[in-house]
Design a protein around this motif. Structure first.
Motif, PDB file in Angstrom:
ATOM      1  N   ARG A 204       0.789  -1.336   0.147  1.00 50.44           N
ATOM      2  CA  ARG A 204      -0.095   0.092  -0.057  1.00 50.44           C
ATOM      3  C   ARG A 204       0.994   1.118   0.128  1.00 50.44           C
ATOM      4  O   ARG A 204       0.804   2.136  -0.504  1.00 50.44           O
ATOM      5  CB  ARG A 204      -0.901  -0.150   1.381  1.00 50.44           C
ATOM      6  N   ALA A 208       0.946   4.087  -2.807  1.00 52.59           N
ATOM      7  CA  ALA A 208       0.462   5.360  -2.224  1.00 52.59           C
ATOM      8  C   ALA A 208       1.705   6.389  -3.014  1.00 52.59           C
ATOM      9  O   ALA A 208       1.156   7.439  -3.367  1.00 52.59           O
ATOM     10  CB  ALA A 208       0.536   5.530  -0.794  1.00 52.59           C
ATOM     11  N   CYS A 212      -1.564   6.082  -6.093  1.00 57.50           N
ATOM     12  CA  CYS A 212      -2.653   5.064  -6.317  1.00 57.50           C
ATOM     13  C   CYS A 212      -3.159   4.446  -5.086  1.00 57.50           C
ATOM     14  O   CYS A 212      -2.355   4.299  -4.021  1.00 57.50           O
ATOM     15  CB  CYS A 212      -2.364   4.248  -7.044  1.00 57.50           C
ATOM     16  N   ASP A 213      -4.371   4.169  -4.912  1.00 55.48           N
ATOM     17  CA  ASP A 213      -5.160   3.797  -3.913  1.00 55.48           C
ATOM     18  C   ASP A 213      -4.976   2.067  -4.200  1.00 55.48           C
ATOM     19  O   ASP A 213      -5.319   1.664  -5.347  1.00 55.48           O
ATOM     20  CB  ASP A 213      -6.518   3.980  -3.811  1.00 55.48           C
ATOM     21  N   ARG A 230     -11.881  -0.412  -7.320  1.00 47.03           N
ATOM     22  CA  ARG A 230     -10.844   0.664  -6.698  1.00 47.03           C
ATOM     23  C   ARG A 230     -10.123   1.320  -7.999  1.00 47.03           C
ATOM     24  O   ARG A 230      -9.743   0.564  -8.810  1.00 47.03           O
ATOM     25  CB  ARG A 230      -9.812  -0.089  -5.774  1.00 47.03           C
ATOM     26  N   CYS A 232      -7.095   4.791  -9.086  1.00 44.62           N
ATOM     27  CA  CYS A 232      -6.181   5.652  -8.519  1.00 44.62           C
ATOM     28  C   CYS A 232      -6.941   7.026  -8.328  1.00 44.62           C
ATOM     29  O   CYS A 232      -7.873   7.516  -9.091  1.00 44.62           O
ATOM     30  CB  CYS A 232      -5.196   6.038  -9.466  1.00 44.62           C
TER      31      CYS A 232
END
Length: 232
Positions: A204, A208, A212-213, A230, A232
């Motif tokens: 993660r 990040a 981006c998520d 999900r 970005c």
């Protein structure tokens, strides 16, 4: 892809494992037929292919193949042996091996034969695995996120790539951390119980850094889920 390697020659076993790991396979390496059967019969993991030497201590590779087929196990088997007479090949194939590789061999041929076995297996995945907006680029070891009018490419380590591949094969499904650990870490390595959570934190953090998520969600008390919605 997870492979069970059964080879009692230490130098050769180590060389094969190193090559397979460099090709993004997860490898469990054992040195006798009975230990191999223990791994297979307990069904801790879903193996894609088994590489089995013919001449093994305790239980020969030939008998191991026969036992697999007697139990209706369709696992693709590549048999390794120094026995190169035509009748030996026939015996190995009749025992249940899917392919046969004579020692000594070059690693490039071993990898080619593995790819051929995978193409005949329902577990085979294409060189680019795409789920929704996310694509795993096997050639470049990267995650590509398609966002019109452009795309974002994020390089991955081998373990990061394996995590994405496993979860993308089960999109929107919750998979426990213990199952991910059993599937993606060498059983003999005995990884720490929190190794998956630690790897997810690093993953993660990397995404990040690219703005981006991460599409992998933590479902408290249950596990992890690749969420195709999900972006970005």
């Amino acid at each position: 892809m997870r492979i069970l390697l059964v080879e009692d020659e230490e130098d050769l076993g180590l060389a094969i494992k190193q090559v397979l790991v460099s090709e993004k396979y997860v490898v469990d390496w054992v040195s006798d037929g009975l230990q191999a059967w223990y791994y297979l019969d307990n069904q801790w993991t879903d193996y894609s292919v088994a590489i089995i030497d013919w001449l093994l201590p305790k239980l020969s590779g030939l008998e191991l193949c026969k036992r697999l087929r007697l139990h209706k196990n369709p696992l693709p088997v590549l048999m390794l042996t120094a026995l190169d007479r035509p009748e030996n090949r026939v015996t190995g194939l009749d025992a249940g091996a899917d392919d046969y590789l004579v020692k000594p061999f070059v690693m490039a041929e071993l990898l080619a034969r593995l790819r051929a076995l995978q193409r005949r297996s329902p577990q085979f995945q294409p060189q680019n695995l795409t789920v929704g907006k996310f694509t795993l680029d096997y050639a470049n070891n990267a995650l590509v996120i398609s966002l019109a009018p452009s795309s974002q490419t994020i390089p991955l380590t081998v373990k990061e790539f394996q995590i994405f591949a496993y979860l993308m094969q089960h999109p929107n499904c919750i998979i426990s951390g213990s199952k991910i650990r059993r599937q993606l870490w060498d059983l003999a390595a005995e990884p720490m119980s929190n190794v998956v959570a630690a790897q997810m934190r690093l993953l993660r953090r990397k995404l990040a850094s690219y703005g981006c998520d991460c599409p992998i969600e933590t479902i408290r008390g249950q596990g992890y889920r690749f969420n195709t919605s999900r972006v970005c």
